[in-house]
Design an enzyme around this catalytic site. Structure first.
Site, PDB file in Angstrom:
ATOM      1  CG  HIS A 113       4.008 124.416   8.126  1.00 40.14           C
ATOM      2  ND1 HIS A 113       4.475 125.719   8.169  1.00 40.14           N
ATOM      3  CD2 HIS A 113       2.670 124.496   7.963  1.00 40.14           C
ATOM      4  CE1 HIS A 113       3.449 126.553   8.020  1.00 40.14           C
ATOM      5  NE2 HIS A 113       2.348 125.840   7.903  1.00 40.14           N
TER       6      HIS A 113
ATOM      7  CG  ASN B 221      10.046 120.823  16.450  1.00 43.41           C
ATOM      8  OD1 ASN B 221       9.509 119.717  16.429  1.00 43.41           O
ATOM      9  ND2 ASN B 221       9.368 121.953  16.478  1.00 43.41           N
TER      10      ASN B 221
ATOM     11  CG  ASP C 275       5.299 126.669   4.842  1.00 45.90           C
ATOM     12  OD1 ASP C 275       6.389 126.267   5.282  1.00 45.90           O
ATOM     13  OD2 ASP C 275       4.739 127.707   5.260  1.00 45.90           O
TER      14      ASP C 275
HETATM   15  C1  GAR Z   1       7.624 125.130  15.583  1.00 40.77           C
HETATM   16  O1  GAR Z   1       6.272 125.131  15.947  1.00 40.77           O
HETATM   17  C2  GAR Z   1       7.770 124.901  14.096  1.00 40.77           C
HETATM   18  O2  GAR Z   1       6.817 124.024  13.569  1.00 40.77           O
HETATM   19  C3  GAR Z   1       7.567 126.300  13.563  1.00 40.77           C
HETATM   20  O3  GAR Z   1       8.241 127.132  14.465  1.00 40.77           O
HETATM   21  C4  GAR Z   1       8.234 126.523  15.762  1.00 40.77           C
HETATM   22  C5  GAR Z   1       9.653 126.454  16.240  1.00 40.77           C
HETATM   23  O4  GAR Z   1       9.683 126.007  17.568  1.00 40.77           O
HETATM   24  N1  GAR Z   1       8.057 126.437  12.240  1.00 40.77           N
HETATM   25  C6  GAR Z   1       7.508 127.223  11.331  1.00 40.77           C
HETATM   26  O5  GAR Z   1       6.545 127.919  11.563  1.00 40.77           O
HETATM   27  C7  GAR Z   1       8.196 127.205   9.985  1.00 40.77           C
HETATM   28  N2  GAR Z   1       7.312 127.710   8.976  1.00 40.77           N
HETATM   29  P1  GAR Z   1      11.016 125.358  18.155  1.00 40.77           P
HETATM   30  O6  GAR Z   1      12.135 126.371  17.892  1.00 40.77           O
HETATM   31  O7  GAR Z   1      10.726 125.222  19.603  1.00 40.77           O
HETATM   32  O8  GAR Z   1      11.250 124.064  17.462  1.00 40.77           O
END
Ligand code: GAR
Length: 221
Positions: free
Chosen positions: A115, A20, A151
């Site tokens: 989220h 992200n 959240d």
């Molecule tokens: C993503 O899917 C994000 O939505 C989630 O962690 C992942 C991080 O991926 N976040 C949560 O679960 C927060 N509660 P990334 O490091 O590749 O962006």
């Protein structure tokens, strides 16, 4: 076109791989984006996101949540690093620490999170497995302003995918992640533009450009 001087100074907080973060960096590489990314901060030393940020030419630093004498000391240090860089907006992008009301209040309405679920459903962890276990036919992701309850907070953007009969948490999560990469930059653009109002849990766009991100619905392919 947004002039360089009016672009909002933004930091991204990460804990892991940073996909992200990469989507936000790509969006902010456009000089017309009302946000510029000034720093990426990880709470986990060696998080893969740090190298990716540095490769993109963005300052990448670590504030290790261990060894700082507890949650308060960690958040004070984080806050000090952000203020030292005159950060105006903070994006949580896979940042896996719960922030206390002290930090959340200090950054009130300037702190946004992504989220991997359609909030208010499936707060917390293992969202894709839980959506499958509950038999959901639609699942997705949410970008929201952070409030002190985990959240929870006014919703800026959401995107949805159809759940397929043969989905596993991994296949479903991979499609939701694509949605995340689409909606997070849209949400950041809107928030950085300032052209919105918060009314309770509702966020409404107040200007023409950028418009409120339309709910992104990815059809079953
Ligand atoms: C993503 O899917 C994000 O939505 C989630 O962690 C992942 C991080 O991926 N976040 C949560 O679960 C927060 N509660 P990334 O490091 O590749 O962006």
């Amino acid at each position: 076109m947004t002039s360089t001087s009016t672009r909002r100074r933004t930091a991204i907080l990460v804990s892991g791989r940073g996909s992200n973060m990469t989507a936000l960096l790509a969006a902010a590489a456009d000089p017309a984006c009302p946000a510029r990314i000034d720093a990426v901060v990880a709470n986990v030393p060696g998080a893969p996101a740090l190298d990716k940020a540095a490769e993109a030419g963005v300052e990448a630093l670590t504030v290790d949540h261990r060894g700082l004498g507890g949650r308060k000391a960690f958040e004070e240090r984080l806050d000090a690093e952000l203020r030292a860089r005159e950060i105006e907006l903070v994006c949580l992008a896979g940042f896996m620490r719960i922030l206390t009301p002290w930090f959340v209040d200090r950054w009130s309405d300037r702190l946004i999170n992504i989220h991997p679920a359609l909030l208010p459903a499936f707060k917390g962890l293992d969202t894709h497995a839980r959506a499958l276990a509950e038999g959901c036919k639609i699942h997705g992701a949410t970008v929201h302003f952070v409030r002190s309850e985990m959240d929870t907070g006014p919703v800026i953007a959401q995107g949805a995918v159809a759940v397929l009969d043969d989905d596993t948490p991994e296949t479903l999560g991979a499609r939701v992640l694509e949605v995340e990469h689409a909606i997070y930059p849209q949400a950041l653009r809107l928030v950085a533009s300032g052209a919105y109002e918060i009314d309770g849990m509702r966020v409404r766009a107040t200007g023409g450009d950028p418009a409120m991100p339309a709910p992104l619905i990815v059809p079953d392919s």
